[in-house]
Design a protein around this motif. Sequence first.
Motif, short mmCIF file in Angstrom:
data_model
loop_
_atom_site.label_atom_id
_atom_site.label_comp_id
_atom_site.label_asym_id
_atom_site.label_seq_id
_atom_site.Cartn_x
_atom_site.Cartn_y
_atom_site.Cartn_z
N LEU A 150 0.86 -1.20 0.00
CA LEU A 150 0.00 0.00 0.00
C LEU A 150 0.89 1.24 0.00
O LEU A 150 1.91 1.31 0.68
N ARG A 151 0.46 2.25 -0.73
CA ARG A 151 1.20 3.50 -0.78
C ARG A 151 0.22 4.66 -0.50
O ARG A 151 -0.83 4.74 -1.12
N ASP A 152 0.60 5.46 0.39
CA ASP A 152 -0.21 6.66 0.66
C ASP A 152 0.36 7.80 -0.13
O ASP A 152 1.48 8.25 0.10
N TRP A 153 -0.36 8.34 -0.99
CA TRP A 153 0.10 9.47 -1.79
C TRP A 153 -0.56 10.70 -1.36
O TRP A 153 -1.53 11.10 -1.15
#
Length: 83
Positions: free
Chosen positions: A80-83
């Motif tokens: 998961l990547r939080d942008w």
Amino acid sequence: MSAHDRGADAIRRMLDGPRAPVPADLAARAAGRGRRLLRRRRAVRAVGWALLVAAVVAFCVWAAIAEPWVARPSHQAPPLRDW
């Protein structure tokens, strides 16, 4: 006299001489053997075709159950990547 002429003369002498006795049942034995060979050849061919059909059916059943063309689901989730 050449070697060819000597060979031809030897063959003529053999053919002009007495002939070997042939068994009376030679034709019947040869026909029986031919029938046995044909029967065996047909049996082997039939068994071969039966094995081929069984292999094709087994492959089709396996392919229908296993569905090898479908990608297996991944057991690991992507990061998961939080942008």
